[in-house]
Motif scaffolding. Structure first.
Motif, PDB file in Angstrom:
ATOM      1  N   UNK A  68       0.812  -1.224   0.000  1.00  0.00           N
ATOM      2  CA  UNK A  68       0.000   0.000   0.000  1.00  0.00           C
ATOM      3  C   UNK A  68       0.844   1.271   0.000  1.00  0.00           C
ATOM      4  N   UNK A  69       2.047   1.217  -0.533  1.00  0.00           N
ATOM      5  CA  UNK A  69       2.937   2.377  -0.515  1.00  0.00           C
ATOM      6  C   UNK A  69       2.898   3.090  -1.861  1.00  0.00           C
ATOM      7  N   UNK A  70       2.222   4.245  -1.895  1.00  0.00           N
ATOM      8  CA  UNK A  70       2.140   5.066  -3.104  1.00  0.00           C
ATOM      9  C   UNK A  70       2.431   6.510  -2.716  1.00  0.00           C
ATOM     10  N   UNK A  71       3.444   7.090  -3.288  1.00  0.00           N
ATOM     11  CA  UNK A  71       3.794   8.478  -2.990  1.00  0.00           C
ATOM     12  C   UNK A  71       2.984   9.417  -3.873  1.00  0.00           C
ATOM     13  N   UNK A 141      -5.186   6.509  -7.331  1.00  0.00           N
ATOM     14  CA  UNK A 141      -5.233   7.923  -7.686  1.00  0.00           C
ATOM     15  C   UNK A 141      -5.530   8.796  -6.477  1.00  0.00           C
ATOM     16  N   UNK A 142      -6.312   8.269  -5.544  1.00  0.00           N
ATOM     17  CA  UNK A 142      -6.561   9.017  -4.304  1.00  0.00           C
ATOM     18  C   UNK A 142      -5.249   9.262  -3.574  1.00  0.00           C
ATOM     19  N   UNK A 143      -4.341   8.292  -3.646  1.00  0.00           N
ATOM     20  CA  UNK A 143      -3.040   8.443  -2.993  1.00  0.00           C
ATOM     21  C   UNK A 143      -2.087   9.295  -3.816  1.00  0.00           C
ATOM     22  N   UNK A 144      -2.200   9.238  -5.138  1.00  0.00           N
ATOM     23  CA  UNK A 144      -1.338  10.036  -5.991  1.00  0.00           C
ATOM     24  C   UNK A 144      -1.670  11.515  -5.912  1.00  0.00           C
ATOM     25  N   UNK A 145      -2.946  11.836  -5.727  1.00  0.00           N
ATOM     26  CA  UNK A 145      -3.390  13.232  -5.710  1.00  0.00           C
ATOM     27  C   UNK A 145      -3.926  13.548  -4.322  1.00  0.00           C
ATOM     28  N   UNK A 184      -8.401  -0.689   1.963  1.00  0.00           N
ATOM     29  CA  UNK A 184      -7.161  -1.296   1.469  1.00  0.00           C
ATOM     30  C   UNK A 184      -7.073  -2.775   1.805  1.00  0.00           C
ATOM     31  N   UNK A 185      -7.484  -3.125   3.002  1.00  0.00           N
ATOM     32  CA  UNK A 185      -7.336  -4.519   3.436  1.00  0.00           C
ATOM     33  C   UNK A 185      -8.239  -5.464   2.659  1.00  0.00           C
ATOM     34  N   UNK A 186      -9.227  -4.916   1.954  1.00  0.00           N
ATOM     35  CA  UNK A 186     -10.095  -5.761   1.145  1.00  0.00           C
ATOM     36  C   UNK A 186      -9.578  -5.977  -0.259  1.00  0.00           C
ATOM     37  N   UNK A 194       1.930  -1.005  -3.722  1.00  0.00           N
ATOM     38  CA  UNK A 194       1.864   0.285  -4.387  1.00  0.00           C
ATOM     39  C   UNK A 194       2.831   0.358  -5.545  1.00  0.00           C
ATOM     40  N   UNK A 195       3.877   1.168  -5.386  1.00  0.00           N
ATOM     41  CA  UNK A 195       4.886   1.296  -6.424  1.00  0.00           C
ATOM     42  C   UNK A 195       5.735   0.026  -6.465  1.00  0.00           C
TER      43      UNK A 195
END
Length: 319
Positions: A68-71, A141-145, A184-186, A194-195
């Motif tokens: 779940x790691x997305x910067x 995309x929620x994590x990217x933006x 996320x856990x689902x 993520x990346x």
């Protein structure tokens, strides 16, 4: 029927737009794409959201990235990464050297009516994994933006369809609903991570299938092949050259008609070069190995923690 992760009021687009010239409704497919030959609309949707190539090695992806790691996009810029657009789902959020690939959002995943009638509908004829893949795609995309600067970067890069005129308020409302409705856990498969680092993905694929083929396609020039597979040989060659040159000096000093002091100095300097070269090789090897083992153990620890939390989630307990 699966739930739509965002409301009709906060949808970023509607597919039922009229042609400004003729005034007639263009159709029911948001974006009105040119469907490739041999595909129908369901085939086109499935191809746009097909992450199955990476899903087949999902159990080993902890070696290629953290769960779940997305910067966010502004963070990608500060890391001096170039964000490149790709239409391939399997390259979304895959990074290589100073480049990270991002797949733009198709218009049809932002339309509430289309999402409800086609993607969420179990009777639409789409593969079952398309719905889960769409949820993971939207959450990425929620994590990217995450801030207004990220939104500006995304718009400048063309990550949104050209027909969408998105403001920060519109995105905030949309992203909040997606974040609250997609847990996320689902998520499963590729979206537990993520990346992902491309070289590690290809290495895992080769080890898993015992093949020389690569899962991710790259440019196949001689320069790229030499850089990826034989670059380390150049480093070894340089060190060996230093070692052999030093040894040659050591062997030749006794035969040279020079003073004894000069021979001793040459001999000592040659031995120093050998020791320095060996120490450098050992130091670099030890540091690289220690760093690799630390990253591997950290990835494994995060993977085990992620699996534990997912298991608690499946059992109905709070993570």
């Amino acid at each position: 029927m699966h739930p739509v992760p965002f409301s009709k009021e906060n949808a970023l687009t509607s597919g039922y737009e009229d042609d400004p010239v003729s005034g007639h409704t263009l159709g029911t497919f948001p974006g009105y794409p040119l469907i490739p030959p041999g595909l129908d609309e369901n085939g086109y949707i499935a191809r746009q959201l097909d992450f199955s190539h990476i899903d087949e090695i999902a159990g080993w992806l902890w070696l290629a990235g953290w769960p779940y790691s997305i910067r966010p996009l502004h963070r990608q810029k500060t890391m001096q990464r170039e964000v490149l657009i790709t239409d391939s789902p399997q390259l979304h959020l895959v990074w290589r050297r100073s480049v990270i690939f991002v797949k733009p959002l198709p218009l049809f995943v932002l339309d509430h009516a289309f999402f409800e009638n086609r993607i969420s509908n179990s009777d639409s004829g789409l593969p079952p994994k398309v719905y889960d893949a769409t949820l993971g795609f939207l959450l990425s995309y929620v994590k990217l933006i995450q801030c207004e600067a990220d939104l500006k970067i995304a718009i400048d890069l063309g990550l949104f369809p050209s027909t969408c005129h998105i403001t920060w308020k519109m995105w905030s409302l949309f992203a909040r609903e997606v974040r609250d409705n997609v847990l996320e856990l689902g998520l499963e498969g590729r979206w537990r991570y993520g990346e992902l680092q491309s070289l590690r993905i290809n290495s895992v694929y080769r080890l898993r299938h015992l093949t020389l083929k690569r899962l991710l396609p790259w440019d196949k020039t001689y320069k790229t092949a030499l850089h990826d597979y034989f670059g380390w040989l150049l480093v070894v060659f340089v060190y060996l050259t230093v070692v052999l040159t030093s040894m040659q000096v050591v062997l030749a000093t006794s035969a040279q008609p020079v003073t004894l002091d000069f021979q001793r100095t040459s001999f000592r300097f040659s031995v120093f070069c050998l020791v320095a070269c060996a120490a450098a090789l050992f130091g670099i090897g030890f540091a690289s190995g220690a760093y690799f083992l630390w990253r591997l153990s950290e990835n494994y620890r995060r993977e085990m923690d992620s699996r534990r939390r997912r298991e608690e989630y499946r059992k109905g307990s709070r993570p």
